[in-house]
Design a protein around this motif. Structure first.
Motif, short mmCIF file in Angstrom:
data_model
loop_
_atom_site.label_atom_id
_atom_site.label_comp_id
_atom_site.label_asym_id
_atom_site.label_seq_id
_atom_site.Cartn_x
_atom_site.Cartn_y
_atom_site.Cartn_z
N MET A 167 0.72 -1.42 -0.15
CA MET A 167 0.02 0.17 -0.13
C MET A 167 0.90 1.31 0.16
N PRO A 168 1.97 1.55 0.90
CA PRO A 168 2.73 2.70 0.63
C PRO A 168 3.60 2.89 -0.69
N TYR A 169 3.80 1.68 -1.31
CA TYR A 169 4.60 1.70 -2.57
C TYR A 169 3.89 1.45 -3.94
N HIS A 170 2.84 0.98 -4.00
CA HIS A 170 2.27 0.77 -5.30
C HIS A 170 0.76 1.15 -5.26
N PRO A 171 0.80 2.52 -5.36
CA PRO A 171 -0.85 3.32 -5.33
C PRO A 171 -1.78 2.57 -6.39
N LYS A 172 -1.12 2.47 -7.62
CA LYS A 172 -2.05 2.07 -8.70
C LYS A 172 -2.56 0.62 -8.55
N ALA A 173 -1.71 -0.24 -8.20
CA ALA A 173 -1.90 -1.70 -7.90
C ALA A 173 -2.90 -1.70 -6.96
N CYS A 174 -2.58 -1.05 -5.62
CA CYS A 174 -3.47 -1.23 -4.50
C CYS A 174 -5.00 -0.52 -4.92
N THR A 175 -4.89 0.51 -5.73
CA THR A 175 -6.31 1.05 -5.92
C THR A 175 -7.06 0.10 -6.88
N LEU A 176 -6.34 -0.46 -7.69
CA LEU A 176 -7.17 -1.60 -8.48
C LEU A 176 -7.70 -2.65 -7.70
N LEU A 177 -6.83 -3.28 -6.98
CA LEU A 177 -7.12 -4.57 -6.35
C LEU A 177 -8.32 -3.92 -5.30
N TYR A 178 -8.29 -2.95 -4.54
CA TYR A 178 -9.19 -2.40 -3.70
C TYR A 178 -10.48 -2.22 -4.50
N GLY A 179 -10.47 -1.67 -5.74
CA GLY A 179 -11.68 -1.34 -6.55
C GLY A 179 -12.30 -2.79 -6.85
N VAL A 180 -11.39 -3.72 -7.28
CA VAL A 180 -12.08 -4.92 -7.52
C VAL A 180 -12.80 -5.49 -6.29
N SER A 181 -12.05 -5.53 -5.27
CA SER A 181 -12.59 -6.02 -4.09
C SER A 181 -14.05 -5.48 -3.68
N CYS A 182 -14.11 -4.18 -3.68
CA CYS A 182 -15.38 -3.52 -3.36
C CYS A 182 -16.47 -4.00 -4.42
N LEU A 183 -16.20 -3.93 -5.76
CA LEU A 183 -17.03 -4.53 -6.84
C LEU A 183 -17.48 -5.73 -6.49
N LEU A 184 -16.72 -6.70 -6.19
CA LEU A 184 -17.07 -8.33 -6.02
C LEU A 184 -17.95 -8.32 -4.66
N ASP A 185 -17.77 -7.55 -3.77
CA ASP A 185 -18.34 -7.32 -2.56
C ASP A 185 -19.87 -6.83 -2.88
N ALA A 186 -20.08 -6.16 -3.91
CA ALA A 186 -21.46 -5.68 -4.40
C ALA A 186 -21.94 -6.63 -4.88
N VAL A 187 -21.55 -7.75 -5.50
CA VAL A 187 -22.37 -8.75 -6.31
C VAL A 187 -22.47 -10.09 -5.58
N ASP A 188 -21.59 -10.33 -4.50
CA ASP A 188 -21.47 -11.61 -3.94
C ASP A 188 -22.73 -11.82 -3.28
N GLY A 189 -23.38 -10.93 -2.70
CA GLY A 189 -24.77 -11.29 -1.90
C GLY A 189 -25.94 -11.34 -2.90
N MET A 190 -25.79 -10.86 -4.25
CA MET A 190 -26.91 -10.97 -5.10
C MET A 190 -26.66 -12.45 -5.77
#
Length: 230
Positions: free
Chosen positions: A1-24
């Motif tokens: 997280m302190p060294y790879h902001p692009k990769a971290c943001t991408l993975l964090y965004g994917v995690s949030c999107l998957l969280d939005a659809v897992d319940g459905m």
């Protein structure tokens, strides 16, 4: 997280999107379970708290605020989940309007739930990216054009602008300095900040209502116990 902001943001965004659809997906496939509901809530809290821990370190002046947000997030969701199980509810998202109208809107409208959670996480991500992206979004020429447009002047006849600058030099310099420092993460943070505030208001209401439910259960159980002894 302190060294790879692009990769971290991408993975964090994917995690949030998957969280939005897992319940459905679980409901569509008839694979819902108490373990899945609790795991979903716990992983959400862990993900957000990791980002808030970084923000506490990245913005030491506001470390206490971020620590408070972590505590509120965990406490409100845990006590809400526990009160739901204690009352025999099939899901922590089953909230009646007579308990709390704001919680009812939040949990029973998937669009509201998604929008508030998305904007809340985006606000934290923008604060995270603000530590890495410092290039101003607006060139100096654009700032001059905005000032003249706002004041209704032109570059050829800037008398009105100069009169205002001389009348309020401190405020004018502050606005110009602010515009010259403005980055795109700061703009997105300003837009999503009120939604983040709303999300934490919901957390406070959730903690308060769940606490009242548990206190009511305790009082009822004690009254039943006293009646049996008598």
């Amino acid at each position: 997280m302190p060294y790879h902001p692009k990769a971290c943001t991408l993975l964090y965004g994917v995690s949030c999107l998957l969280d939005a659809v897992d319940g459905m997906a679980a409901r569509a496939l008839n694979q819902t379970s108490k373990f899945g509901a609790v795991l979903d809530m716990v992983t959400d809290r862990c993900t957000t708290s990791c980002l808030l821990c970084f923000l506490a370190a990245g913005y030491p002046r506001y470390a206490l605020l971020f620590q408070g947000l972590i505590s509120l997030d965990f406490a409100s969701h845990y006590i809400h989940m526990y009160s739901s199980l204690a009352t025999g509810s099939t899901s922590h998202k089953t909230v009646k309007s007579d308990v709390s109208r704001i919680l009812w809107y939040y949990y029973n409208d998937n669009r509201t739930l998604f929008f508030v959670c998305f904007a809340n996480e985006l606000f934290y991500v923008c604060l995270y990216l603000n530590k890495f992206y410092t290039t101003p979004l607006l060139p100096t020429s654009w700032i001059d054009w905005l000032i003249h447009t706002f004041l209704g002047t032109t570059a050829a006849h800037p008398e009105k602008a100069w009169r205002l600058i001389h009348a309020f030099p401190g405020w004018t310099n502050l606005i110009v300095w602010f515009l010259r420092q403005l980055t795109w993460p700061q703009i997105l943070a300003a837009v999503t900040g009120p939604i983040c505030f709303l999300k934490n208001v919901i957390n406070v209401v959730q903690f308060w209502k769940a606490s009242k439910i548990l206190v009511g259960l305790d009082l009822h159980e004690r009254a039943v116990a006293r009646s049996k002894r008598e």
